[in-house]
Scaffold this motif. Structure first.
Motif, PDB file in Angstrom:
ATOM      1  N   GLN A 252     -43.769  11.677  13.086  1.00 54.82           N
ATOM      2  CA  GLN A 252     -44.795  12.723  13.122  1.00 54.82           C
ATOM      3  C   GLN A 252     -46.170  12.150  12.790  1.00 54.82           C
ATOM      4  N   ALA A 253     -47.152  12.508  13.594  1.00 52.66           N
ATOM      5  CA  ALA A 253     -48.537  12.087  13.372  1.00 52.66           C
ATOM      6  C   ALA A 253     -49.422  13.303  13.146  1.00 52.66           C
ATOM      7  N   TYR A 254     -50.424  13.098  12.321  1.00 53.65           N
ATOM      8  CA  TYR A 254     -51.443  14.117  12.036  1.00 53.65           C
ATOM      9  C   TYR A 254     -52.759  13.574  12.569  1.00 53.65           C
ATOM     10  N   LEU A 255     -53.435  14.353  13.410  1.00 51.61           N
ATOM     11  CA  LEU A 255     -54.616  13.861  14.115  1.00 51.61           C
ATOM     12  C   LEU A 255     -55.859  14.647  13.750  1.00 51.61           C
ATOM     13  N   ILE A 256     -56.944  13.937  13.490  1.00 55.52           N
ATOM     14  CA  ILE A 256     -58.272  14.548  13.422  1.00 55.52           C
ATOM     15  C   ILE A 256     -59.061  13.949  14.575  1.00 55.52           C
ATOM     16  N   VAL A 257     -59.302  14.762  15.585  1.00 61.95           N
ATOM     17  CA  VAL A 257     -59.994  14.317  16.795  1.00 61.95           C
ATOM     18  C   VAL A 257     -61.458  14.719  16.699  1.00 61.95           C
TER      19      VAL A 257
ATOM     20  N   ALA B  79     -60.316   9.423  17.410  1.00 61.72           N
ATOM     21  CA  ALA B  79     -59.338  10.136  16.594  1.00 61.72           C
ATOM     22  C   ALA B  79     -58.964   9.298  15.381  1.00 61.72           C
ATOM     23  N   THR B  80     -58.749   9.992  14.287  1.00 56.22           N
ATOM     24  CA  THR B  80     -58.186   9.386  13.083  1.00 56.22           C
ATOM     25  C   THR B  80     -56.746   9.843  12.996  1.00 56.22           C
ATOM     26  N   VAL B  81     -55.828   8.892  12.882  1.00 58.97           N
ATOM     27  CA  VAL B  81     -54.402   9.185  12.951  1.00 58.97           C
ATOM     28  C   VAL B  81     -53.746   8.884  11.609  1.00 58.97           C
ATOM     29  N   TYR B  82     -53.052   9.886  11.055  1.00 56.06           N
ATOM     30  CA  TYR B  82     -52.303   9.729   9.816  1.00 56.06           C
ATOM     31  C   TYR B  82     -50.830   9.569  10.166  1.00 56.06           C
ATOM     32  N   LEU B  83     -50.203   8.541   9.633  1.00 54.70           N
ATOM     33  CA  LEU B  83     -48.769   8.329   9.787  1.00 54.70           C
ATOM     34  C   LEU B  83     -48.150   8.153   8.402  1.00 54.70           C
ATOM     35  N   GLY B  84     -46.868   8.454   8.282  1.00 53.58           N
ATOM     36  CA  GLY B  84     -46.199   8.306   6.996  1.00 53.58           C
ATOM     37  C   GLY B  84     -46.595   9.334   5.965  1.00 53.58           C
ATOM     38  N   SER B  85     -47.154  10.461   6.408  1.00 53.83           N
ATOM     39  CA  SER B  85     -47.598  11.505   5.486  1.00 53.83           C
ATOM     40  C   SER B  85     -46.555  12.596   5.337  1.00 53.83           C
ATOM     41  N   HIS B  86     -46.629  13.293   4.219  1.00 54.99           N
ATOM     42  CA  HIS B  86     -45.850  14.513   4.026  1.00 54.99           C
ATOM     43  C   HIS B  86     -46.723  15.604   3.441  1.00 54.99           C
ATOM     44  N   ASN B  87     -47.317  15.335   2.257  1.00 52.69           N
ATOM     45  CA  ASN B  87     -48.199  16.305   1.606  1.00 52.69           C
ATOM     46  C   ASN B  87     -49.640  15.842   1.750  1.00 52.69           C
ATOM     47  N   LEU B  88     -50.405  16.568   2.537  1.00 54.41           N
ATOM     48  CA  LEU B  88     -51.788  16.172   2.818  1.00 54.41           C
ATOM     49  C   LEU B  88     -52.708  16.380   1.627  1.00 54.41           C
ATOM     50  N   HIS B  89     -52.241  17.096   0.617  1.00 54.80           N
ATOM     51  CA  HIS B  89     -53.056  17.336  -0.569  1.00 54.80           C
ATOM     52  C   HIS B  89     -52.854  16.271  -1.640  1.00 54.80           C
TER      53      HIS B  89
END
Length: 273
Positions: free
Chosen positions: A58-63, A95-105
């Protein structure tokens, strides 16, 4: 025709926050269903918290575009490529891509943040009917795979099934309801693939290169989940594309069908699929 508003969620390298609203699309559906229009953004509603790092692709994207940024989901399909929706990269510059995340806070030792080299949107992506809603992000550097960051498999070319009746998993950090905030932790839901004929009774735009999951139980995608993975038997079969305006409960969620885009993905990434 009703105007559909897409809520963009964005941030720098920290937490996402509501940034702005933008008119993104106008469309309608069959009047049998009170002309409820589809929405290009899509949500995890009535989901449960995923076990931390149990969805390592799963990836989290800020475009980022020319004057705004927005949030999307995606999936790691190679150490250097993210699969996402075409509308997620449409108008994007980077884009900035977050990998290996679970809790964004929280600050997580497992998290890797990498920048994009190229944003690639399908050449025939059509905002009017949401067709060819597929995109790829080429990463600036390859990521190192580990227990928390893994590649998701894509279907083989000889797959002929339509997946109707399959129990599938959808995941993301999108809004938990149309009028609520995005989730800090990664959420997941299980649902069932319905036939395109059945889905077309709700959304007249449904074509062969799309698939839908049932909204039974009030589960589905919501704003911020766009571009995220739909997985069956550890293989990604869909990319979050659209749902009902306001993340209305009980309506199907629509996806780009990955098997319809294997040639395109191979061409743009150089991967052998």
């Amino acid at each position: 025709m009703k105007v559909v508003v897409l809520f963009f969620l964005a941030g720098a390298l920290a937490l996402p926050a509501d940034l702005d609203e933008a008119e993104f699309k106008a469309m309608s559906v069959d009047p049998t269903f009170n002309k409820l229009p589809p929405d290009l953004s899509s949500r995890i509603t009535n989901g449960v918290e995923a076990s931390p790092h149990s969805i390592p692709y799963q990836a989290y994207l800020i475009v980022s575009g020319s004057n705004k940024s927005w949030l999307c989901g995606g999936s790691l399909i190679s150490p250097k490529h993210i699969l996402t929706a075409g509308h997620c990269v449409d108008g994007g510059i980077s884009a900035t891509v977050y990998l290996g995340s679970h809790n964004l806070h929280e600050t997580e030792s497992t998290r890797v943040i990498v920048q994009s080299r190229h944003l690639i949107r399908h050449e025939n992506y059509n905002k009017s009917d949401i067709s060819n809603d597929i995109g790829v992000i080429e990463l600036e550097t390859e990521v190192e795979l580990n227990e928390n960051i893994k590649v998701i498999s894509l279907p083989s070319r000889d797959v002929t099934e339509d997946y109707v009746g399959a129990n599938v998993k959808l995941s993301g950090w999108g809004r938990v309801a149309g009028d609520q905030a995005t989730s800090a932790v990664l959420l997941e839901v299980n649902s069932t693939v319905i036939s395109n004929t059945q889905c077309r009774q709700v959304y007249s735009i449904v074509i062969d290169s799309m698939l839908c999951i049932s909204g039974t139980g009030g589960v589905g995608s919501c704003k911020g989940d766009s571009g995220g993975p739909l997985v069956y038997d550890n293989v990604q079969i869909g990319v979050v594309s659209y749902g009902a305006t306001g993340c209305a409960v009980g309506y199907p969620s629509g996806f780009s069908r990955v098997t319809s885009f294997l040639d395109w993905i191979e061409e743009k990434t150089g991967l052998s699929l």
